[in-house]
Write a protein that holds these residues in place. Sequence first.
Motif, mmCIF file in Angstrom:
data_model
loop_
_atom_site.group_PDB
_atom_site.id
_atom_site.type_symbol
_atom_site.label_atom_id
_atom_site.label_comp_id
_atom_site.label_asym_id
_atom_site.label_seq_id
_atom_site.Cartn_x
_atom_site.Cartn_y
_atom_site.Cartn_z
ATOM 1 N N LYS A 123 0.823 -1.221 0.000
ATOM 2 C CA LYS A 123 0.000 0.000 0.000
ATOM 3 C C LYS A 123 0.852 1.264 0.000
ATOM 4 C CE LYS A 123 -3.728 -2.337 2.502
ATOM 5 N NZ LYS A 123 -4.480 -2.661 1.279
ATOM 6 N N ASN A 124 1.984 1.199 -0.712
ATOM 7 C CA ASN A 124 2.902 2.335 -0.743
ATOM 8 C C ASN A 124 2.810 3.143 -2.037
ATOM 9 O OD1 ASN A 124 3.976 0.105 -2.099
ATOM 10 N ND2 ASN A 124 6.077 0.768 -1.798
ATOM 11 N N LEU A 125 1.796 2.870 -2.851
ATOM 12 C CA LEU A 125 1.480 3.699 -4.012
ATOM 13 C C LEU A 125 0.072 4.238 -3.832
ATOM 14 C CD1 LEU A 125 2.073 4.812 -6.863
ATOM 15 C CD2 LEU A 125 1.127 2.674 -7.774
ATOM 16 N N VAL A 126 -0.067 5.561 -3.914
ATOM 17 C CA VAL A 126 -1.370 6.206 -3.740
ATOM 18 C C VAL A 126 -1.757 6.894 -5.043
ATOM 19 C CG1 VAL A 126 -2.709 7.901 -2.436
ATOM 20 C CG2 VAL A 126 -0.913 6.580 -1.285
ATOM 21 N N ALA A 127 -2.890 6.522 -5.602
ATOM 22 C CA ALA A 127 -3.441 7.173 -6.788
ATOM 23 C C ALA A 127 -4.490 8.189 -6.349
ATOM 24 C CB ALA A 127 -4.060 6.142 -7.729
ATOM 25 N N THR A 128 -4.500 9.356 -6.985
ATOM 26 C CA THR A 128 -5.338 10.470 -6.543
ATOM 27 C C THR A 128 -6.126 11.058 -7.710
ATOM 28 O OG1 THR A 128 -3.814 11.079 -4.769
ATOM 29 C CG2 THR A 128 -5.318 12.780 -5.529
ATOM 30 N N LEU A 129 -7.399 11.328 -7.471
ATOM 31 C CA LEU A 129 -8.243 12.088 -8.391
ATOM 32 C C LEU A 129 -8.725 13.326 -7.643
ATOM 33 C CD1 LEU A 129 -9.997 12.488 -10.965
ATOM 34 C CD2 LEU A 129 -11.747 11.091 -9.844
ATOM 35 N N GLY A 130 -8.497 14.508 -8.238
ATOM 36 C CA GLY A 130 -8.874 15.756 -7.578
ATOM 37 C C GLY A 130 -9.774 16.617 -8.447
ATOM 38 N N ALA A 149 -0.192 10.743 -8.407
ATOM 39 C CA ALA A 149 0.254 9.533 -7.723
ATOM 40 C C ALA A 149 1.369 9.901 -6.751
ATOM 41 C CB ALA A 149 0.747 8.492 -8.719
ATOM 42 N N ILE A 150 1.441 9.152 -5.649
ATOM 43 C CA ILE A 150 2.493 9.288 -4.645
ATOM 44 C C ILE A 150 3.067 7.898 -4.392
ATOM 45 C CG2 ILE A 150 3.103 10.133 -2.348
ATOM 46 C CD1 ILE A 150 0.438 11.666 -2.333
ATOM 47 N N TYR A 151 4.402 7.773 -4.439
ATOM 48 C CA TYR A 151 5.045 6.480 -4.213
ATOM 49 C C TYR A 151 6.005 6.595 -3.034
ATOM 50 C CZ TYR A 151 7.533 2.113 -4.983
ATOM 51 O OH TYR A 151 8.080 0.868 -4.824
ATOM 52 N N TYR A 152 5.803 5.737 -2.018
ATOM 53 C CA TYR A 152 6.644 5.696 -0.833
ATOM 54 C C TYR A 152 7.593 4.501 -0.954
ATOM 55 C CZ TYR A 152 3.039 8.744 1.173
ATOM 56 O OH TYR A 152 2.159 9.774 1.409
ATOM 57 N N TYR A 153 8.896 4.773 -1.073
ATOM 58 C CA TYR A 153 9.861 3.685 -1.146
ATOM 59 C C TYR A 153 9.924 2.946 0.191
ATOM 60 C CZ TYR A 153 11.734 4.911 -5.717
ATOM 61 O OH TYR A 153 11.870 5.130 -7.065
ATOM 62 N N SER A 154 9.961 1.627 0.127
ATOM 63 C CA SER A 154 10.006 0.822 1.351
ATOM 64 C C SER A 154 11.418 0.655 1.888
ATOM 65 C CB SER A 154 9.381 -0.550 1.098
ATOM 66 O OG SER A 154 10.061 -1.217 0.040
ATOM 67 N N THR A 155 12.436 0.818 1.025
ATOM 68 C CA THR A 155 13.827 0.596 1.441
ATOM 69 C C THR A 155 14.641 1.869 1.519
ATOM 70 O OG1 THR A 155 14.459 0.168 -0.859
ATOM 71 C CG2 THR A 155 13.832 -1.736 0.504
#
Length: 260
Positions: A123-130, A149-155
């Motif tokens: 759940k480290n990629l967030v797709a957004t509609l505004g 989109a927002i991507y959170y690197y796990s490492t």
Amino acid sequence: MAQTDLPAAAPAATPAAAPTPTPSSTPVSISTYASYQSLSAGYGQWSETGVFGTYETGANVLQGQLSAMRRFGEPGKYAGFGDTLTINPDWYASLSVGAGDGAFYLPRYRVDAFINRKLLAQKNLVATLGLSYYVAPDGHTDSSVGLGAIYYYSTLPLVLQGEVRFNNSNPGGVNTRQQFVAATWGYDKQTQIIGRYAWGMEGYQTIGAGVQLVDFYSTDASLAVRHWLGSNWGVSAMLERYRNPYYVRQGVTLGLFWQL
């Protein structure tokens, strides 16, 4: 978030970024800021001060903002309120409203709404509609749709964010597109560095009573640092440079933040 909570002194019709709620050990956070921007082509200087606050209660994160500023020689005040709701582990949404005091560069009112979906196994990629709607004191309106989109690197302590936004300005039916990319490096409660670059066309920008710039290209670059000095407070600073065919604006924003 891939963007700092320091506000950029951007044209008032610029859509707000989708908020990303994160767990906090305290339900209340407050940040204050002061900004100074110089403009070329004889447009003078901008100055601004303000305060932001958030309050977490249950599945809601309530946000409030008060700002006072001077742009293009005229003072103005802005107030905004929003709510980010966690719907379930995969979905969250937000709605915010704001209004100016009648200054020509602030909205008579604006409404911004976002729906966000967490993706991937971690759940480290967030797709957004505004969706955004903006009404200016001179009567012109902006209606926009954004995909991001927002991507959170796990490492790595790295967050990447991007968005493209399609806008329709009236009167005149001016259709424009803007986009931005942003990155945050660092850890919460330590030091974070945030870079952001936006570019594209703007439909309208009011620079004086009855004076608008219409359908023009602009860029906006910023670099910010957010540093914790204690377990629940710290300082922030941001450098920004905005450019369009008519003037260049550049300056600095300094801030303090607390978690209570």
